[in-house]
Design a protein around this motif. Sequence first.
Motif, PDB file in Angstrom:
ATOM      1  N   ARG A 117      60.285 -78.942   0.737  1.00 18.48           N
ATOM      2  CA  ARG A 117      60.242 -79.414  -0.644  1.00 18.48           C
ATOM      3  C   ARG A 117      60.467 -78.241  -1.603  1.00 18.48           C
ATOM      4  O   ARG A 117      59.831 -77.211  -1.468  1.00 18.48           O
ATOM      5  N   ILE A 118      61.349 -78.397  -2.564  1.00 16.65           N
ATOM      6  CA  ILE A 118      61.533 -77.344  -3.582  1.00 16.65           C
ATOM      7  C   ILE A 118      60.665 -77.705  -4.788  1.00 16.65           C
ATOM      8  O   ILE A 118      60.690 -78.853  -5.231  1.00 16.65           O
ATOM      9  N   PHE A 119      59.898 -76.724  -5.309  1.00 20.29           N
ATOM     10  CA  PHE A 119      59.115 -76.985  -6.518  1.00 20.29           C
ATOM     11  C   PHE A 119      59.873 -76.401  -7.707  1.00 20.29           C
ATOM     12  O   PHE A 119      60.273 -75.246  -7.682  1.00 20.29           O
ATOM     13  N   TRP A 120      60.060 -77.203  -8.755  1.00 22.95           N
ATOM     14  CA  TRP A 120      60.794 -76.674  -9.912  1.00 22.95           C
ATOM     15  C   TRP A 120      59.823 -76.112 -10.922  1.00 22.95           C
ATOM     16  O   TRP A 120      58.617 -76.073 -10.720  1.00 22.95           O
ATOM     17  N   GLU A 121      60.350 -75.795 -12.076  1.00 28.01           N
ATOM     18  CA  GLU A 121      59.677 -74.883 -13.011  1.00 28.01           C
ATOM     19  C   GLU A 121      58.193 -75.083 -13.250  1.00 28.01           C
ATOM     20  O   GLU A 121      57.424 -74.292 -12.771  1.00 28.01           O
ATOM     21  N   PRO A 122      57.718 -76.098 -13.972  1.00 36.41           N
ATOM     22  CA  PRO A 122      56.289 -75.975 -14.361  1.00 36.41           C
ATOM     23  C   PRO A 122      55.380 -75.883 -13.137  1.00 36.41           C
ATOM     24  O   PRO A 122      54.340 -75.251 -13.173  1.00 36.41           O
ATOM     25  N   HIS A 123      55.775 -76.507 -12.006  1.00 36.40           N
ATOM     26  CA  HIS A 123      54.874 -76.519 -10.855  1.00 36.40           C
ATOM     27  C   HIS A 123      54.990 -75.260 -10.009  1.00 36.40           C
ATOM     28  O   HIS A 123      54.128 -74.982  -9.188  1.00 36.40           O
ATOM     29  N   LEU A 124      56.064 -74.513 -10.215  1.00 31.85           N
ATOM     30  CA  LEU A 124      56.311 -73.371  -9.334  1.00 31.85           C
ATOM     31  C   LEU A 124      55.202 -72.318  -9.492  1.00 31.85           C
ATOM     32  O   LEU A 124      54.678 -71.829  -8.500  1.00 31.85           O
ATOM     33  N   GLN A 125      54.832 -72.022 -10.769  1.00 32.25           N
ATOM     34  CA  GLN A 125      53.800 -71.003 -10.979  1.00 32.25           C
ATOM     35  C   GLN A 125      52.512 -71.399 -10.263  1.00 32.25           C
ATOM     36  O   GLN A 125      51.859 -70.591  -9.607  1.00 32.25           O
ATOM     37  N   GLU A 126      52.160 -72.667 -10.390  1.00 31.59           N
ATOM     38  CA  GLU A 126      50.915 -73.129  -9.777  1.00 31.59           C
ATOM     39  C   GLU A 126      50.988 -72.933  -8.262  1.00 31.59           C
ATOM     40  O   GLU A 126      50.045 -72.457  -7.636  1.00 31.59           O
ATOM     41  N   ALA A 127      52.157 -73.293  -7.687  1.00 32.15           N
ATOM     42  CA  ALA A 127      52.317 -73.154  -6.233  1.00 32.15           C
ATOM     43  C   ALA A 127      52.130 -71.687  -5.837  1.00 32.15           C
ATOM     44  O   ALA A 127      51.465 -71.373  -4.847  1.00 32.15           O
ATOM     45  N   VAL A 128      52.739 -70.779  -6.624  1.00 38.50           N
ATOM     46  CA  VAL A 128      52.639 -69.355  -6.284  1.00 38.50           C
ATOM     47  C   VAL A 128      51.177 -68.908  -6.322  1.00 38.50           C
ATOM     48  O   VAL A 128      50.692 -68.221  -5.417  1.00 38.50           O
ATOM     49  N   SER A 129      50.443 -69.358  -7.349  1.00 34.99           N
ATOM     50  CA  SER A 129      49.061 -68.882  -7.430  1.00 34.99           C
ATOM     51  C   SER A 129      48.235 -69.447  -6.273  1.00 34.99           C
ATOM     52  O   SER A 129      47.383 -68.759  -5.712  1.00 34.99           O
ATOM     53  N   VAL A 130      48.505 -70.696  -5.879  1.00 36.34           N
ATOM     54  CA  VAL A 130      47.787 -71.257  -4.723  1.00 36.34           C
ATOM     55  C   VAL A 130      48.057 -70.400  -3.493  1.00 36.34           C
ATOM     56  O   VAL A 130      47.146 -70.037  -2.744  1.00 36.34           O
ATOM     57  N   ILE A 131      49.340 -70.056  -3.305  1.00 30.02           N
ATOM     58  CA  ILE A 131      49.702 -69.283  -2.117  1.00 30.02           C
ATOM     59  C   ILE A 131      49.030 -67.917  -2.136  1.00 30.02           C
ATOM     60  O   ILE A 131      48.468 -67.462  -1.128  1.00 30.02           O
ATOM     61  N   LEU A 132      49.053 -67.252  -3.300  1.00 34.31           N
ATOM     62  CA  LEU A 132      48.467 -65.913  -3.370  1.00 34.31           C
ATOM     63  C   LEU A 132      46.970 -65.974  -3.080  1.00 34.31           C
ATOM     64  O   LEU A 132      46.432 -65.122  -2.375  1.00 34.31           O
ATOM     65  N   SER A 133      46.301 -67.006  -3.611  1.00 37.32           N
ATOM     66  CA  SER A 133      44.851 -67.050  -3.367  1.00 37.32           C
ATOM     67  C   SER A 133      44.566 -67.376  -1.906  1.00 37.32           C
ATOM     68  O   SER A 133      43.653 -66.822  -1.311  1.00 37.32           O
ATOM     69  N   SER A 134      45.374 -68.258  -1.287  1.00 32.70           N
ATOM     70  CA  SER A 134      45.043 -68.600   0.098  1.00 32.70           C
ATOM     71  C   SER A 134      45.431 -67.465   1.045  1.00 32.70           C
ATOM     72  O   SER A 134      44.972 -67.415   2.178  1.00 32.70           O
ATOM     73  N   ALA A 135      46.276 -66.518   0.574  1.00 31.22           N
ATOM     74  CA  ALA A 135      46.582 -65.368   1.428  1.00 31.22           C
ATOM     75  C   ALA A 135      45.380 -64.426   1.503  1.00 31.22           C
ATOM     76  O   ALA A 135      45.313 -63.554   2.369  1.00 31.22           O
ATOM     77  N   LYS A 136      44.429 -64.580   0.560  1.00 34.22           N
ATOM     78  CA  LYS A 136      43.240 -63.713   0.588  1.00 34.22           C
ATOM     79  C   LYS A 136      42.040 -64.484   1.117  1.00 34.22           C
ATOM     80  O   LYS A 136      40.902 -64.067   0.941  1.00 34.22           O
ATOM     81  N   ASP A 137      42.330 -65.627   1.734  1.00 32.65           N
ATOM     82  CA  ASP A 137      41.249 -66.494   2.199  1.00 32.65           C
ATOM     83  C   ASP A 137      40.417 -65.789   3.280  1.00 32.65           C
ATOM     84  O   ASP A 137      40.958 -65.049   4.099  1.00 32.65           O
ATOM     85  N   PRO A 138      39.089 -66.001   3.290  1.00 29.45           N
ATOM     86  CA  PRO A 138      38.275 -65.325   4.332  1.00 29.45           C
ATOM     87  C   PRO A 138      38.635 -65.756   5.754  1.00 29.45           C
ATOM     88  O   PRO A 138      38.522 -64.968   6.684  1.00 29.45           O
TER      89      PRO A 138
END
Length: 1809
Positions: free
Chosen positions: A1606-1627
């Motif tokens: 699935r490709i995420f376009w503009e307004p949702h893309l930032q949100e997707a990136v932040s979700v990914i960054l936070s889950s990369a630091k998941d315990p």
Amino acid sequence: MHLYNAWLPPPVAQETKREKDSFSRVVCSVKDSLKPDDPDSVYSTLKWISVIDLFIKAKSDVSLEDVSTLVEIGLELFNNSQNKLYAQVRWGNILVRVLNKYRKKLSLKVQWRPLYDTLVHTHFTRNTGPEGWRLRQRHFEAITSLVRSCRRFFPPGSAFEIWSEFRCLLENPWHNSSFEGSGFVRLFLPTNLDNRDFFTHDWIKSCIALWDSIPNCQFWNSQWAALLARVIKNCNFIDWECFLPTLFARYLNMFEVPVANGSGSYPFSVDVPRNTRFLFSNKSATPAKAISKAIVYLLKPGSSMQEQFEKLVNLLEQYYHPSNGGRWTYSLERFLYHLVIQFEKRLQHEQQNTENSRRPELHLGRPERTYFVNVVLKLIDRGQYSKNEHLSETVAAATSVLSYVEPSLVLPFVVSRFHMALETMTATHQLKIAVMSVAFVGRSLFLTSQTTSVESVEGGDEFTDLLMISLSNALLGMDANDPPKTLATMQLIGSIFSNLAYLDDNIDDSSFMPMIRFSEWLDEFLCRLFSLLLHLEPSSVTNEGLHSSATSGTFLVEDGPYYYCMLEILLGRLSKSLYTQALKKICKFVKTNILPGAIAEVGLLCCACVHSNPEEAVTHLIEPILLSVISSLEGAPVTGFGGRGTSEASVSKKAKPTLSPALETSVDYQLKIMSVAISYGGPALLRYKDQFKEAIVSAFDSPSWKVNGAGDHLLRSLLGSLVLYYPIDQYKCIFRHPVASELEEWISTKDYSNNELPICPKWHIPNDDEVHFANELLDLHFKAALDDLLTMCQTKIHSDSGDEKEHLKVTLLRIDSTLQGVLSCLPDFRPSSSNAMVEDPDHTSFLIAGATGSSVGSTQLREKAAEIIHAACKYLLEEKSDDSILLILIIRIMDALANYGSLEYDEWSNHRQAWKLESAAIIEPPINFIVSSHSKGKRRPRWALIDKTYMHSTWRSSQSSYHLLRTSAKFIPSDHLILLMDDLLNLSLHSYETVRILAGKSLLKLIKRWPSMISKCVLSLAENLRDPNAQEYVVLGSCAVLASQTVLKHLTTDPKAFSSFIIAILSSSHHESLKAQKAINELFVKYNIYFAGVSRSIFRTSKNDMDGPVFSDLVSQIISMSFDSTGLHWRYNLMANRVLLLLAMASRNDPNASSNILSETAGHFLKNLKSQLPQTRILAISALNTLLKESPYKLTAEEQSGSSGSADLEEITKPSLEVALTNIFQEEGFFDETLNSLSHVHITDTESTSSRGHGNSSFQSLADKSITRFYFDFTASWPRTPSWISLLGSDTFYSNFARIFKRLIQECGMPALLALRGTLEEFANAKERSKQCVAAEALAGVLHSDVNGLLGAWDSWLMVQLQNIILAQSVESIPEWAACIRYAVTGKGKYGTRVPILRQQILDCLANPLPSTVTTTVVAKRYAFLSAALIEISPQKMPAAEIRLHYELLEELLGNMCHSSAQVREAIGVTLSVLCSNIRLYASSDHDFSHEGRSSDADKGSWVQILKKRAYEVLVNIQSTSQSDNLETPIDSKLQDVHLNGDSQDDVKWMETLFHFIISSLKSGRSSYLLDVIVGLLYPVISLQETSNKDLSTLAKAAFELLKWRIFWEPHLQEAVSVILSSAKDPNWRTRSATLTYLRTFMYRHTFILTSAEKQQIWSTVEKLLIDNQVEVREHAAAVLAGLMKGGDEDLATDFRDRGYTNANNLQRKRKQRNLSSGHSVASIHGAVLALAASVLSAPYDMPSWLPEHVTLLARFAGEPAPVKSTVTKAVAEFRRTHADTWNVQKNSFTEEQLEVLADTTSSSSYFA
């Protein structure tokens, strides 16, 4: 005048000047044959179409006025002949050809609306006509190409009208009308000058938004990509900068390639209905052409486009590498191909500057060209040695084109690649490809080395060297055991010598090719060639007998024209002294060797010698062979059949004279070689005329049939070389190149206007002596042989039948041979005219010019031959009918006599096949920046153009008289032709199959040219089918001729032939044999497929014109045949029914036909519904679907809203159809029986139901199927929305059954409904599934019928019925009932927007809550029904009641998500996704929410918040549960069970439902409207990949796989990136690992639309994970980084690489100083090493300058402890593996010391050393 016409043989070229007038005459005749008041006059114009086509193919000079008149007439005709599909196909296709040819010169305006109406009327309505699907398909192709050709002529304002017409179709993306809409927009929207102002920035924005509404659908993608590519090309005033990221993201994701070990194709793709795919077909899956066109036209100076394109290529290049092939290779190959082609086209336009509208500042300058070539070279570099042949050839051709644009980049690349291929001889296909590449760039190498104008190329020396090396290597390449390499080598030699003007030894003073002495090279070349010929293996056992042609050669001749061309060019270019040297060697070789396996090859070698210099070659080469043949045959025994007339001597002998095998072989070989060699001998042969006569007569006199055959070849060839026109001196160079005088200048056909044509080729025009000699030969072997034949047939001169057979064979062979030799130089028969006055030959006697050669013999000779052959044929059929050789010979003679010009036509079409592979080696593209001379078309060497001209001349000669007499009714075929036709008709029914086939082919050619004969043929052949005593072979022969298109087309216009054909087929059931039945069956199916209607005259009911049976009699005769009772075989019963249907449908459009025929047939088919024969029932269903129309009882839209009391309907007199039908179904038990027999059609075995909708396949063979099923049942086929809900299972619900019941009730009103009621209730409660299926279909039809009184019926019994179904316990018929409900609520109208009357009632009935006592299956069933019903609603037009219903259901579902049953949870998830997406689409089409009367504003967005919030709470619970599960203390776990069980179980269930919701949103293609929800739920999906609960994890994994696409376009893309960054630091480390997996595809998909800041964040996050404390995560992160470094972002990659190197270097030093444990944790060391490894693995096939240091440094860590050591060895081994191919060359980048370090790490060092 076109070059090909100017270069024709002078006598013909003179004639072509008359073609202008003859074209005007044709256009006038077309005009005259049109009568405005008679719509059928279009049929009388059809015979002119092939004539018009003739002028186009002949490239004639015609006046533009005539052309534009023709186009206007044609368009008017096309629009006026609705329902005449065949006429529209013919006119449409010819208009397309004319418009495409004259598109730049014509100025006319074409309206789009009539074209659209025709399209919709024929292909998109429910009631299509009776025409066969093949015709329909051709009609569709014709009309779509016509629209494409007319698009450029649409008047101003059309674009706006077209867009507003189709925009509304695109509103609901989940309805199939949106696919049609996109197809129509792509087809119609014009981008011509008049409509440019329509395209604006905002329009493109809306386009891109629409494009996104359906994700992952190839069909949808290709429609929009093609449309935008056209806009990009034609509207260069739009600023595309802001759209580039979006466009490129789309383009990248349209290539379905496997990213990061994922799968290489969409895991689910939106299903496009079959007929839409068929109608708007897109040939390849990925629209590579559109993408490359867009990219090439987006290029402009100073645009950000350049870096985007480079990034795209960097991402795709790895898939071009030979080791990464797969399904995607094809679309990537097309992409490369179109990139180069479009680039070439764009440059050509700009160089000629034809379109002044292009602004010069947008032109591509030198920097842009260099940039483009550089980028494409990356793909070329990867794909050059691909194992996929298409790809490697495309690469070579692309290299060739680009080498003319930027030689300084491309040529060094080719040179280095060639050297590399020579050094690494491991893969032989590489050498072949390398040789081919050099052949393709041969010309640019020459030009570059010759001209000093090209700056920055350090001297052309290395290029000349390359040519030298390749020439000397070419000699080694000729190898009898390696055909591909040999052919590539020959192509190379041909290519090199086509460039050189002259080959001579004394050019020492010039700089050109200094290293080679041609005489030595030539000697060596001939030696090699001779040894190749000696070792050839003949490809097949040379078949004895008639058809062993002189040239059944080995691969040199069979696999392409390279061998012969090479010889011709080489021998044509040699200087006098070199030619003599070559000729000497060749003569010696031919004299000393006899090679029966290489006849054709040696023959062509001699032929090339003769062609180059006939006088010398004939003296040195032909004369010795000729004399040797004569002397060999002198003492041999003779038969006396050869024309000397001494047969008495041989009769007396008892023993048969024979030749010894050795003598036979050598004579046969020499004669055949000679026959090939003298093809172009011409006047040089006259000196030896007596010897030739002698040799031919001796050959025919010989007792060996093999030698007779060789004599036949020689006679043919001799006659041809005497009387035909052919070019001589074809391969001599005439034009020297203006810049480089040693090279030949090539020419293009388009660059010359009339006055300055290049020098014509020399033609062989026969002189008087040659004609005289030819006539002598005719007397000897044609006249005399004919007389012999006659005497043999009249008086038996042979007592021994064997002798007689031999004599007949030789005599016929001589006649055949002369006819094949003179081709159409023997004048044709004169037609007899129907009235004697027509003696005005000039008007009719000329269409186009063309002649094969000088005329010999006379018409009388041809006529005499026809008479004698007729007599001989009669004699043979009586006396020798079992001798196939004689019969085949006589058929060939008849073919040559009757079908004047067909031999030339065959020769032309064979030659065309051979040249299909015209190689890039002899094409110079129109743009040439090496010597900067640009032309209008491709340039070719002169010899290639002459070859094309020669073929053009051959084609003209075959066509010049073909159509002359077809078009005028005044002429009838001459009596001689009629004799021959009768003979062929008899022979085509012969008992030998070979004889039948040959005779049938000839007969068809004959009747195609003389249509007046067809009727007679049909009547006599139809008689054979009806004749009960006919033999099997007679039936087979008749069917073969009747099934030809010529005959089937004729039946459309000839009522008498039609009725005899039909009756004959239907009354042929008495033939017992299987073969005969199969042939009749196939004939009937073919007739159906090509059915084009019947002649109008058949409907005239008056009795006075009794030329054929009256139509109504025919119909009643067929009806009587089509009842079961007659005891016919079921297949014949079926055929009769099918014919009846065709006739009824054809008569529907005719005013003269009586209406009672329709009601009779409809009644007949209704009765057939209860027939005993399953196939007949299925046909009856198709028929009723077509015949029943909507009717008086259907409520109109106004009545639905007002009162339904329209009592006045009763007074109207009922139509006859209704009366007929009502009588039938009111019989006792009619519906009982009908439903019962219909239920037998439903076969409900669970395995075979996967082929949805064609469930009847399991008991029908293919032939029966094509009879019973229309190709398009009706195009708006149901369901009209994509079916994706898997939990509905596969149903056996046939929508056309439902449609019959609907139509019946609409036709007959309430009585029908009442009659049906009892049966329906009984069947709905039946036990058998098949009965329930029928009940479901009938109920669906009733609910959807919208008739008067339906609401009353709903209240009285239908509602109860539906409630019972919902509450019923049975499980297996759920799919059918769901389909029934789906059918009942389907929107009305083509776009499904009108609401059926009962929809609201049905939905309310479903929405009523169930009683609490029901089982879970019933609950699941209700949700399944709900989701089926909600799919069909069109959300953008929902009334208030439906919206209210949606919100109520939403609350119910959200409250029910923790339901205990798994199947219910799945049903809830699916229904939820449909509900939410419907609500979203409704909201997006800007409705005003105020009228709902409840505070839905708060409610509107709240469900999203509820879902997200609850999801996070649940996720925390589940994770804490699963962690405490993992604690090992037993006491704890017991406590846990008690106290957490209830809650945590509910949480897991809730989560499962949520995953079902996500999966079905992504699967259904509805995710575009739910993106914010899906992004919000990303984290749960990623973190629940691995839990203790298996079911939950499985669902999470399924959702994860779908999310990757699935490709995420503009307004949702930032949100997707932040979700990914936070889950990369998941315990939890498993979550971190899953995030990394997701990141690889995420970055690939979004690389164009992520901002650089976001990318920076992602990189640094992944880098931190390199020193994670979990080893799996570290290794995973390294793999991800290696992938990221390939993908485009150079600066980030370089930065990371350098840091990684310094880190590791410092670390290495410290370790050295302090020995071991220095306080570095294992993780940090491992991290540093992994960073190095990632860099090394990111360059798998190349050797960039930084790589050696990195690898060496990596290898130094090999001594470290555990995790590090394995990383190092794996990485180094992988590096070795990927660089093994080219290691020989690449190891030079390393120093000695580095190589040693590397050798230490790999144990298997010796292998690479």
